[in-house]
Design a protein around this motif. Structure first.
Motif, short mmCIF file in Angstrom:
data_model
loop_
_atom_site.label_atom_id
_atom_site.label_comp_id
_atom_site.label_asym_id
_atom_site.label_seq_id
_atom_site.Cartn_x
_atom_site.Cartn_y
_atom_site.Cartn_z
N LYS A 131 0.77 -1.34 0.07
CA LYS A 131 0.04 -0.06 -0.25
C LYS A 131 0.71 1.23 -0.03
O LYS A 131 0.56 2.40 -0.63
CB LYS A 131 -0.93 -0.03 1.27
N VAL A 132 2.00 1.14 0.52
CA VAL A 132 2.97 2.49 0.54
C VAL A 132 4.59 1.64 0.13
O VAL A 132 4.73 0.67 0.21
CB VAL A 132 3.36 2.84 1.92
N ARG A 133 5.29 2.58 -0.64
CA ARG A 133 6.47 1.93 -1.25
C ARG A 133 7.63 2.39 -0.20
O ARG A 133 8.89 1.72 -0.19
CB ARG A 133 6.56 2.61 -2.79
N ALA A 134 7.50 3.45 0.73
CA ALA A 134 8.56 3.87 1.55
C ALA A 134 7.97 4.38 2.75
O ALA A 134 6.66 5.07 2.61
CB ALA A 134 9.42 4.66 0.81
N ILE A 135 8.51 4.46 3.92
CA ILE A 135 7.98 4.95 4.95
C ILE A 135 8.94 5.77 5.78
O ILE A 135 10.13 5.59 5.75
CB ILE A 135 7.33 4.00 6.05
N GLY A 136 8.61 6.82 6.37
CA GLY A 136 9.58 7.69 7.23
C GLY A 136 8.70 8.58 8.25
O GLY A 136 7.59 8.42 8.45
N VAL A 137 9.49 9.75 8.57
CA VAL A 137 8.84 10.70 9.57
C VAL A 137 9.09 11.98 9.34
O VAL A 137 9.81 12.44 8.53
CB VAL A 137 9.63 10.32 11.00
N SER A 138 8.35 12.96 9.83
CA SER A 138 8.71 14.27 9.83
C SER A 138 8.57 15.05 10.99
O SER A 138 7.84 14.77 12.05
CB SER A 138 7.32 14.76 9.03
N ASN A 139 9.27 16.16 11.30
CA ASN A 139 9.37 16.71 12.52
C ASN A 139 9.85 15.89 13.78
O ASN A 139 9.74 16.48 14.73
CB ASN A 139 8.12 17.46 12.69
N PHE A 140 10.67 14.82 13.52
CA PHE A 140 11.20 13.96 14.42
C PHE A 140 12.69 14.36 14.92
O PHE A 140 13.33 14.68 14.21
CB PHE A 140 11.26 12.43 13.97
N GLY A 163 11.58 -0.83 16.09
CA GLY A 163 10.68 -1.23 15.06
C GLY A 163 11.30 -2.21 14.31
O GLY A 163 12.48 -2.59 14.32
N SER A 164 10.71 -2.71 13.10
CA SER A 164 11.19 -3.75 12.24
C SER A 164 11.88 -3.18 11.10
O SER A 164 12.74 -3.96 10.53
CB SER A 164 10.19 -4.55 11.91
N VAL A 165 11.34 -1.88 10.69
CA VAL A 165 11.77 -1.56 9.42
C VAL A 165 12.45 0.00 9.77
O VAL A 165 11.54 0.83 10.43
CB VAL A 165 10.67 -1.20 8.20
N ALA A 166 13.61 0.13 9.44
CA ALA A 166 14.24 1.54 9.64
C ALA A 166 13.46 2.75 9.05
O ALA A 166 13.30 2.39 7.62
CB ALA A 166 15.81 1.56 9.33
N PRO A 167 13.22 3.86 9.50
CA PRO A 167 12.55 5.04 8.72
C PRO A 167 13.65 5.33 7.56
O PRO A 167 14.84 5.32 7.62
CB PRO A 167 12.57 6.13 9.69
N MET A 168 13.05 5.88 6.57
CA MET A 168 13.72 5.81 5.30
C MET A 168 14.02 7.47 5.07
O MET A 168 14.93 7.86 4.27
CB MET A 168 13.32 5.22 4.05
N VAL A 169 13.33 8.38 5.80
CA VAL A 169 13.06 9.62 5.36
C VAL A 169 12.92 10.48 6.62
O VAL A 169 12.06 10.15 7.41
CB VAL A 169 11.97 10.06 4.21
N ASN A 170 13.47 11.65 6.76
CA ASN A 170 12.96 12.47 7.84
C ASN A 170 12.83 13.87 7.23
O ASN A 170 13.60 14.58 6.73
CB ASN A 170 14.15 12.72 8.88
N GLN A 171 11.48 14.32 7.29
CA GLN A 171 11.17 15.72 6.68
C GLN A 171 11.36 16.73 7.66
O GLN A 171 10.43 16.50 8.73
CB GLN A 171 9.91 15.55 6.10
N VAL A 172 11.98 17.81 7.54
CA VAL A 172 12.25 18.82 8.74
C VAL A 172 12.10 20.20 8.02
O VAL A 172 12.24 20.60 6.85
CB VAL A 172 13.42 18.68 9.42
#
Length: 296
Positions: free
Chosen positions: A142-151, A163-172
């Motif tokens: 359902k999604v191809r990549a996952i990450g976080v924002s403002n973290f 977690g089981s999968v490492a975050p791929m993106v941090n949007q800041v």
């Protein structure tokens, strides 16, 4: 144009190096803005549940005549989703709002609900619940990549450690005068791509005479200088505009800022007076996950 170049995420997914931000663009206007951006050449559109314009983004992509597989769509879980069930419902909500069978990148919009943003609590358990829902969506396609924002670093470490999968993106938030170098370096050191929202400081940079003088020396606009600054830091900028001419200009950043000028920009100080953008419109709002109504 820069829109044709790509970064590669940790899981191998490619993401265009420049994207169009859509914060504060009303849903009724978003379809035409996205259609214009795609016609200019953009292939990366950034939205969020909190922006309340996912429906318009989806409409714009369909109206562009360009294949869905050629467009990279990012959206974000509402910051209030801190349970597995709420996050799972939220993912389905976005898929329906966008009218798409998959999302290219989905982020947790904030480590805290907006009403408690940066008030000291990290919501470690709730973020792990939301992350587990994103991991499941990734596994099912359902999604191809996952990450976080403002973290912040502690929030990222929580997901990496548990977690089981490492975050791929941090949007800041990152721009000249407000660049979180330590966070960028940390994120990059653990394999994350950093994205910069508001790379022109919500427009405040356009009033900076010092930036104006430097931009003039390169024969470019202040916005182009700010976008190029992010790119030379290895950060993916997401400038927001509803103007097709500005979209084209923002993508025309094939000049190089000298090492000396980059050093000056890195040391720059900013008042961070963002004008109307200081009143972040999603702060304090409790997003209810419901079926999207037609038109938004």
């Amino acid at each position: 144009m820069m829109v044709e170049e790509k970064f590669t995420l940790a899981n191998g997914v490619q993401i265009p190096k420049l994207g169009l931000g859509t914060w504060r663009i009303p849903d009724a206007d978003t379809a035409s803005v996205v259609r214009d951006a795609i016609r200019v050449g953009y292939r990366h559109i950034d939205t969020a549940q909190a922006y309340e314009n996912e429906h318009g983004v989806g409409e714009g992509v369909r109206a562009s005549g360009v294949s869905r597989d050629e467009i990279f769509i990012t959206t974000k879980l509402a910051a209030e989703c801190k349970t597995f069930a709420a996050a799972g419902d939220s993912i389905e909500w976005s898929l329906r709002a966008l009218g798409m069978d998959h999302i290219d990148l989905m982020l947790i919009h904030s480590p805290q609900p907006w009403a408690e943003f940066r008030e000291g609590k990290h919501f470690f358990e709730g973020n792990l619940e939301a992350w587990r829902a994103l991991e499941e969506a990734l596994a099912t396609g359902k999604v191809r990549a996952i990450g976080v924002s403002n973290f912040e670093r502690a929030d990222i470490e929580n997901l990496f450690d548990n977690g089981s999968v490492a975050p791929m993106v941090n949007q800041v938030l990152a721009h000249v005068g407000n660049t979180p170098f330590d966070l960028i370096d940390y994120s990059r050191s653990i394999g994350m791509l950093v994205e910069a929202y508001s790379p022109v400081a919500h427009g405040a940079a356009l009033k900076d005479a010092r930036l104006g003088a430097m931009a003039e020396s390169y024969g470019v606009s202040i916005a182009q200088l700010c976008i190029r600054y992010c790119l030379q830091l290895g950060v993916l900028p997401l400038p927001k505009t509803a103007n097709a001419t500005h979209m084209r200009d923002n993508a025309s950043v094939d000049f190089v800022i000298s090492d000396a000028d980059m050093s000056t920009l890195k040391r720059a100080e900013s008042s961070t007076d963002y004008g109307e953008a200081n009143a972040f419109p999603v702060f304090g709002k409790k997003r209810q996950v419901t079926d999207p109504e037609p038109g938004g």
